[in-house]
Motif scaffolding. Structure first.
Motif: not given
Length: 446
Positions: A414-424
């Motif tokens: 979950r935290a990794g998904a939010l970080v990767l989405a935060g790139v955009a």
């Protein structure tokens, strides 16, 4: 019978002269009407294709691109299984096949862009589709793993030509004000192919086996070439002859030094990084967070594809000006936020809503980014610019997979998904801040 009278001669001559003038004027008007009908595909705006299903040429193009996209996805899915099941290939051999299939577009697309600018996007796209069809038939007839790798490399070479040509084609067949609508409809066709491709692969494997999927792909490429070949082209300046290397360096320079082009490329790279890394995120999220079977991952993909298809149809009807740096940055931000909603919840209904909005945001950003790039780049250099951006996108997609895996392993799903989405999200906010500073800057006087 009336007797001839010399007194009536002037009256008779004047009536004959008037009749001949009327006849000649009618013939002239008929010739003008015929010339307008015959030259409706001549030079100028009369050659423009309307981005509507009422125009049969564009309707056939959308249908052909849908079939073509479905066949391409089916072939890509079947290729790895063909290498593993038919030739008992291990992980290293399958990796070689993947490299043969994926490396040519990642390396040769800028060079293919020079060829596109020299010959025109229509001829290059037809050649690329025909080459891909031949390569697909070669994969179907492969009798060894080495032959399959050679055919896969030929397939990748054809995709390196067809990909940038497809992106450079819309500005040459539709009017400038219709670019967004054309890109949105063609994007819907691609999304529909992504949804139908796995289904087509399963049906082809069940009915005809592995070779049948490749034959289906070859047929889809031939259909695509058939609908592209008769399209009329708007006139445009063609690339000169200073040499391939100079033209290639000029195209790279347009991407590197053009501020507007660079903004589009950077925002697209951020969105591509988020999108590609979610190929790792989605199955792990469905399993470890939602505790759902593998079919849930496919259903999320279907929801996102449905959102992308419907959005493309809606955007094509909107005549508002949805281009420019601010709109593009807002689209990147919206894409990242939709990805956060998708994978930041433990509720399946909310995840479905997030996946649908993720598809909506992706369709909007895809249409707006491509339209903006087509508008800010010179028409005579579209092939090279699209080739450079295609190469960058391929490298970012390749890099995103290990980055996504390492991020999830380090901080969790979950935290990794939010970080990767935060790139955009971060890239979009950076673009919005830059656009705001530009608008607040001092105005130049004429």
């Amino acid at each position: 019978m009336r007797a001839f009278s010399w007194r009536s001669l002037p009256r008779l001559l004047s009536s004959r002269l008037l009749s001949s003038r009327l006849l000649s004027s009618r013939l002239l008007s008929s010739r003008l009407l015929f010339s307008r009908w015959a030259c409706r595909d001549g030079p100028g705006m009369s050659r423009v294709v309307r981005p509507s299903f009422r125009d049969p040429r564009f309707g056939l193009l959308v249908a052909g691109e849908t079939v073509n996209s479905a066949g391409s996805w089916a072939s890509a899915i079947v290729l790895w299984g063909f290498a593993a099941y038919r030739f008992n290939a291990g992980p290293d051999a399958v990796a070689v096949t993947i490299v043969c299939w994926a490396a040519p577009p990642a390396v040769l697309s800028p060079l293919m862009g020079v060829h596109i600018d020299r010959t025109g996007p229509r001829a290059a796209l037809v050649a690329g589709y025909c080459g891909a069809a031949c390569a697909a038939l070669g994969m179907a007839a492969a009798g060894s793993l080495a032959w399959l790798d050679i055919a896969a490399a030929g397939y990748g070479f054809a995709r390196a030509l067809a990909g940038p040509a497809a992106s450079a084609l819309p500005p040459r067949i539709v009017a400038d004000e219709d670019l967004l609508a054309a890109n949105a409809l063609l994007g819907s066709a691609t999304s529909a192919g992504q949804v139908a491709g796995p289904l087509a692969a399963g049906a082809a494997l069940a009915l005809w086996g592995f070779p049948g999927a490749f034959i289906l792909d070859a047929a889809s490429y031939l259909i695509g070439a058939a609908v592209v070949a008769p399209l009329p082209l708007r006139p445009a300046q063609r690339a000169g002859g200073p040499g391939w290397l100079r033209e290639l360096s000029a195209g790279i320079g347009l991407v590197a030094r053009g501020r507007a082009v660079r903004l589009v490329v950077l925002l697209s790279a951020a969105v591509t990084l988020t999108s590609a890394s979610f190929l790792v995120v989605e199955p792990l999220y469905a399993r470890h967070v939602l505790h759902r079977p593998p079919s849930q991952f496919a259903l999320f993909e279907a929801a996102a594809g449905l959102g992308a298809i419907l959005t493309g149809l809606v955007v094509s009807r909107v005549r508002a000006r949805l281009t420019g740096g601010s709109v593009l940055a807002a689209g990147a931000t919206g894409y990242g936020l939709a990805a956060c909603l998708f994978t930041g919840t433990t509720s399946v209904p909310v995840a479905y809503a997030g996946a649908f909005l993720w598809g909506v945001a992706g369709a909007v950003f895809g249409a707006v980014s491509l339209t903006t790039l087509q508008q800010v780049a010179p028409v005579h250099a579209h092939g090279r610019v699209m080739g450079v951006t295609a190469t960058l996108r391929s490298w970012v997609e390749t890099l995103a997979l290990p980055v996504g895996g390492v991020t999830l392993a380090a901080i969790g799903v979950r935290a990794g998904a939010l970080v990767l989405a935060g790139v955009a999200v971060a890239a979009g906010l950076f673009g919005l801040a830059g656009a705001a500073l530009t608008h607040r800057g001092p105005r130049r006087t004429r």
